[in-house]
Design a protein around this motif. Structure first.
Motif, short mmCIF file in Angstrom:
data_model
loop_
_atom_site.label_atom_id
_atom_site.label_comp_id
_atom_site.label_asym_id
_atom_site.label_seq_id
_atom_site.Cartn_x
_atom_site.Cartn_y
_atom_site.Cartn_z
N LEU B 281 0.84 -1.21 0.00
CA LEU B 281 0.00 0.00 0.00
C LEU B 281 0.87 1.26 0.00
N LEU B 282 1.94 1.21 0.79
CA LEU B 282 2.81 2.39 0.90
C LEU B 282 3.50 2.68 -0.42
N VAL B 283 3.98 1.62 -1.06
CA VAL B 283 4.68 1.81 -2.32
C VAL B 283 3.71 2.28 -3.40
N MET B 284 2.49 1.74 -3.37
CA MET B 284 1.47 2.21 -4.32
C MET B 284 1.19 3.69 -4.11
N ASN B 285 1.17 4.10 -2.84
CA ASN B 285 0.93 5.50 -2.51
C ASN B 285 2.05 6.37 -3.08
N GLN B 286 3.29 5.88 -2.95
CA GLN B 286 4.42 6.70 -3.41
C GLN B 286 4.42 6.83 -4.93
N ILE B 287 4.11 5.73 -5.62
CA ILE B 287 4.11 5.79 -7.09
C ILE B 287 2.90 6.60 -7.56
N GLY B 288 1.77 6.38 -6.89
CA GLY B 288 0.53 7.03 -7.33
C GLY B 288 -0.38 6.05 -8.04
N ILE B 289 -0.46 4.85 -7.49
CA ILE B 289 -1.34 3.84 -8.07
C ILE B 289 -2.65 3.81 -7.28
N PRO B 290 -3.79 3.87 -7.96
CA PRO B 290 -5.06 3.84 -7.21
C PRO B 290 -5.26 2.51 -6.52
N PRO B 291 -6.08 2.41 -5.51
CA PRO B 291 -6.98 3.47 -5.05
C PRO B 291 -6.42 4.26 -3.86
N VAL B 292 -5.14 4.24 -3.62
CA VAL B 292 -4.64 4.91 -2.40
C VAL B 292 -4.49 6.42 -2.60
N LEU B 293 -4.26 7.09 -1.48
CA LEU B 293 -4.23 8.55 -1.45
C LEU B 293 -3.32 9.17 -2.52
N GLY B 294 -2.12 8.63 -2.65
CA GLY B 294 -1.12 9.24 -3.54
C GLY B 294 -1.55 9.33 -4.99
N PHE B 295 -2.53 8.54 -5.38
CA PHE B 295 -2.97 8.55 -6.77
C PHE B 295 -3.63 9.86 -7.17
N TRP B 296 -4.51 10.35 -6.32
CA TRP B 296 -5.36 11.48 -6.72
C TRP B 296 -4.60 12.76 -7.03
N PRO B 297 -3.67 13.20 -6.15
CA PRO B 297 -2.93 14.42 -6.51
C PRO B 297 -2.12 14.25 -7.80
N LYS B 298 -1.57 13.05 -8.00
CA LYS B 298 -0.76 12.84 -9.21
C LYS B 298 -1.66 12.88 -10.45
N LEU B 299 -2.84 12.27 -10.33
CA LEU B 299 -3.77 12.29 -11.46
C LEU B 299 -4.12 13.73 -11.82
N TYR B 300 -4.44 14.51 -10.79
CA TYR B 300 -4.85 15.89 -11.07
C TYR B 300 -3.68 16.74 -11.56
N LEU B 301 -2.48 16.42 -11.08
CA LEU B 301 -1.31 17.13 -11.60
C LEU B 301 -1.17 16.85 -13.09
N LEU B 302 -1.33 15.58 -13.44
CA LEU B 302 -1.21 15.18 -14.84
C LEU B 302 -2.27 15.89 -15.69
N LEU B 303 -3.51 15.87 -15.21
CA LEU B 303 -4.60 16.47 -15.98
C LEU B 303 -4.41 17.99 -16.11
N ALA B 304 -4.10 18.62 -14.98
CA ALA B 304 -3.98 20.08 -15.00
C ALA B 304 -2.77 20.50 -15.82
N ALA B 305 -1.66 19.78 -15.67
CA ALA B 305 -0.45 20.14 -16.42
C ALA B 305 -0.73 20.03 -17.92
N THR B 306 -1.44 18.96 -18.31
CA THR B 306 -1.72 18.76 -19.73
C THR B 306 -2.58 19.90 -20.26
N HIS B 307 -3.59 20.26 -19.50
CA HIS B 307 -4.53 21.24 -20.04
C HIS B 307 -4.07 22.68 -19.92
N VAL B 308 -3.38 22.98 -18.85
CA VAL B 308 -2.96 24.37 -18.67
C VAL B 308 -1.62 24.64 -19.36
N LEU B 309 -0.70 23.67 -19.23
CA LEU B 309 0.65 23.93 -19.74
C LEU B 309 0.93 23.23 -21.06
N GLY B 310 0.06 22.31 -21.46
CA GLY B 310 0.25 21.67 -22.76
C GLY B 310 0.65 20.20 -22.64
#
Lengths: 425, 366
Positions: B281-310
């Motif tokens: 679970l901890l390693v999944m959190n660090q990488i950003g694999i769902p469904p753990v906490l670490g996934f959501w910020p990384k997903l939104y970073l990816l989405l926002a970076a793509t849309h705002v910065l290209g």
């Protein structure tokens, strides 16, 4: 319906987690609870998330065959697995992870928000990866990692494509250029079609057999639904996709002939069948959907029966090699039903193949491809059957539960045939 | 009247006479968190890792003081939050929040950790000096003041080019002490980013963030010692956060928060072992694999970076997430096994990951 979805999720998830300790009874109960999902009608809003929009679930006529088959097969495999897991001395938590794996299939189909489809895909990858990592064959850890990485590559490409498209909801999905391409490539990588297939035979053959029986026909096959569903908005060149699907079917069929191991042969045959599913998903004809659904359901039960049969051999004869296999009448009956269905000569697979053929564009080269694909996919099935037959008659000891569930899976493509025909008429 | 004036002295006095008072520490943090719920819900949420930290040390001479350090550190964040209009309080709060957990670094009395502590205090002094100067100058010389504030926070987070101290300190200290140092001060720094909101040119934050991601990942990929791997992964996460800062300060905090809770538990497991499930679970959190906490910020970073910065920015973020997979798999392999773990953190990581709708919209709106 919201309540029903929550109730089904709460029950299925709680029982699956309980199955980590309690084993098979809880896993069976979890999968029975999943049938609750099938009782819901229409589309239901769950929650709105910033940026990615509405998260909804829906179960319509088009989703039903995929969801129902996944749960039914999950249940059959759970019934089947007991003796097999004893044989490989698997821990009881296997059942819990298995139930979560089946749950992920339902979610892959039910979710309407593509980011949540991605989440369900992740659950399916993690659960299946764990089962390969801990209970697989041979170099299971290397194969597990290979599988994990390729499955992730497919899912992430899908997610990136969706992110680039800016449309996160399946309804009204629109994608152009790179975004559209990435969504398609992601789904194809996950299906293991020609060019992105080489991880598939390793993973599907070295997985514990009850997992193979779900991994091979259901997990990869569900991607075809999403190709079909998103094809309009993504504007993929469907004729090219159709031809590519057929080419994959031919290529996958030829791969079968190189194998000396029944599980590897079945895994290669999955590549061929994924080709047929891609072709079906690309059919523009109104019957295209039916071709897709029938091929999915027929392949799911037949292929699962094939893997279950190989599991019977592993437990009974301690081998997977063709030249060491034996058959008695009851085993041979299953083999015949399985491979005749898989060949598409009879059973709902035949109806599916007809649907694919009806969708052929008017192009001589594609028609040649089509004939070759229909022929080779039948040919490899009979080749495998022949290899089993050549092993010679002999007694194979088989556990009752294993036999009954394999038999049920093998006959379903035939039982469903009159049902489908009556429904059409 | 601020209740802190009554609660803090009462707590400190009680704490002086009760040497082992984990429950009291947790109760103090919880009381402060509940009190702020009406006016500052973010502060309430931030209490979670501090309460976890109360119970994180289970051996060593200084272990009974873990809760005290966590309580002082949390009080520091409280001061940063309420001190937006009073720079001296914000500065005091930052020092308390960053330094208190660090003092427990030599919890096992080893020389390496003691060396680590001195080095950290030196860096912390530099960072605090910049912060105080930045807060003081912000009113009269805005650009310079903001830049100093940003540099102070980036230094504390361990971003490029001020990252070497992280590798140096983590590499020589005991994992037990690092469980606190690698988590609470980082959350404090990210909270300061949200509360003090230094206004720097986008390009600066993006460049520092992008470089930190890359340097952190490359460093982690080429390191052997698990502590150094985790140190570089902290650098990478600081990069993710500073990259996200221009898109949404709340997202930056969420990235650091997920990493910090994970790091606390990872160092705890490195010290005392834990179950494989927890490690997974901890390693999944660090990488950003769902469904753990670490996934959501990384997903939104990816989405926002793509849309705002290209697209290129999105792919760069994705490449950095993918780059981290091999070394986290190595971490999973190398972490010592066992049955007794620090399960609380894993439960928090999983629970928050399962209910993203409960906190995501709100944190993104910060």
């Amino acid at each position: 319906m919201f309540d029903l979805f929550l109730l089904a999720t709460a029950l299925a998830a709680a029982l699956s987690i309980a199955a980590l300790k309690a084993g098979r009874p809880a896993a069976l109960a979890a999968q029975l609870a999943m049938f609750l999902y099938l009782a819901q009608q229409g589309r239901q809003h769950l929650v709105s998330m910033p940026y990615i929009g509405e998260v909804a679930v829906s179960l319509d006529f088009y989703k039903m065959p995929f969801a129902a088959t996944s749960i039914a097969l999950g249940l059959l495999v759970t019934l089947y697995a007991s003796r097999y897991l004893e044989h490989i001395q698997a821990a009881r938590w296997y059942y819990g992870v298995h139930a979560l794996y089946v749950l992920s299939f339902v979610w892959i189909i039910l979710f309407e928000n593509l980011v949540f489809v991605f989440l369900a895909l992740e659950l399916s990858i993690i659960t299946s990866f764990l089962l390969i990592w801990y209970f697989g064959y041979g170099d299971r850890r290397r194969v597990g990692l290979l599988y994990f990485i390729w499955a992730q590559v497919g899912s992430i490409l899908f997610l990136v494509g969706v992110a680039l498209s800016g449309h996160f909801v399946a309804e009204g999905f629109k994608a152009f250029g790179l975004a559209s391409l990435l969504v398609l490539v992601g789904l194809l990588v996950k299906m293991g079609t020609a060019g992105a297939h080489f991880w598939l035979p390793y993973a599907h053959a070295e997985a514990p057999t009850p997992l193979s029986a779900l991994l091979s026909p259901v997990h990869v096959g569900l991607m075809a639904y999403w190709i079909w569903r998103l094809r309009e908005g993504a504007q993929w060149p469907l004729e090219v996709l159709y031809a590519y699907g057929l080419a994959t079917a031919i290529y996958g069929s030829f791969l079968v002939f190189r194998e000396v191991d029944i599980k590897r042969a079945l895994a290669d045959s999955t590549i061929a069948n994924m080709g047929l599913l891609v072709a079906a998903a690309a059919v523009k004809h109104p019957l295209g959907y039916f071709a897709l659904a029938l091929l999915f359901v027929g392949h799911a039960f037949a292929k699962a029966a094939g893997f279950m049969l190989s599991g019977i051999y592993i437990v009974g004869l301690h081998t997977r090699r063709f030249d060491e296999l034996r058959w008695d009448l009851k085993i041979f009956a299953i083999a015949v039903m399985t491979f005749v269905a898989l060949s598409g000569v009879f059973g709902i697979n035949l109806l599916g193949k007809i649907g694919v053929a009806l969708g052929a564009p008017h192009s001589l080269s594609v028609v040649v491809l089509l004939i070759a694909a229909l022929f080779t996919t039948a040919l490899y099935s009979f080749y495998i059957l022949n290899r089993i037959y050549k092993g010679g008659a002999g007694e194979v000891s088989v556990d009752g539960e294993m036999y009954i569930s394999t038999l049920a899976s093998a006959v379903l493509p035939y039982i469903l045939m009159p049902v489908v025909l009556l429904w059409f008429l | 009247m601020d209740p802190l004036i009554y609660i803090l002295p009462a707590y400190v006095v009680a704490r002086l006479y009760i040497p082992r008072a984990s429950l009291l520490d947790a109760a103090y943090i919880a009381a402060l968190a509940v009190w702020t719920a009406k006016t500052n819900i973010l502060l309430t949420l931030l209490a979670l890792p501090y309460i976890l930290a109360v119970f994180v040390l289970d051996r060593g001479r200084l272990a009974p003081y873990a809760g005290f350090a966590a309580a002082v550190s949390y009080t520091g964040i409280y001061l940063v939050a309420v001190g937006q209009e009073a720079p001296h309080l914000a500065a005091l709060g930052f020092v308390m929040a960053a330094a208190a957990p660090a003092t427990l670094l030599p919890v096992l009395d080893d020389e390496g950790s003691l060396g680590g502590l001195f080095r950290y205090l030196l860096i912390s002094a530099i960072s605090t000096s910049m912060l105080i100067s930045g807060l003081a100058l912000r009113g009269t010389w805005g650009d310079v003041g903001n830049m100093l504030l940003f540099l102070a926070i980036a230094t504390e987070l361990g971003a490029v080019p001020m990252y070497m101290w992280v590798v140096d300190v983590y590499g020589r200290s005991s994992p037990a002490g690092l469980a606190l140092l690698a988590s609470l001060p980082k959350i404090a720094a990210a909270a300061a980013l949200v509360y003090l909101r230094p206004a720097v040119p986008q390009a600066v934050s993006l460049a520092v963030g992008a470089l930190s991601m890359l340097v952190g990942n490359l460093g982690a990929l080429t390191s052997q010692d698990l502590r150094r791997v985790l140190a570089y992964s902290t650098v990478a996460h600081s990069g993710f956060a500073l990259f996200a800062y221009v898109l949404s300060p709340g997202l930056a905090l969420a990235l650091v928060f997920a990493d910090a809770v994970g790091k606390m538990a990872l160092f705890r497991q490195l010290d005392g072992g834990g179950s494989r499930w927890e490690a997974l679970l901890l390693v999944m959190n660090q990488i950003g694999i769902p469904p753990v906490l670490g996934f959501w910020p990384k997903l939104y970073l990816l989405l926002a970076a793509t849309h705002v910065l290209g697209t290129a920015a999105g792919l760069f973020v994705l490449a950095n997430i993918v780059m981290s997979v091999p070394y986290y798999i190595r971490v999973f392999h190398t972490l010592p096994g066992g049955v007794v773990g620090f399960l609380h953190a894993a439960v928090v990581i999983l629970a928050l990951g399962l209910v993203p709708f409960a906190w995501l919209s709100w944190i993104l709106s910060l």
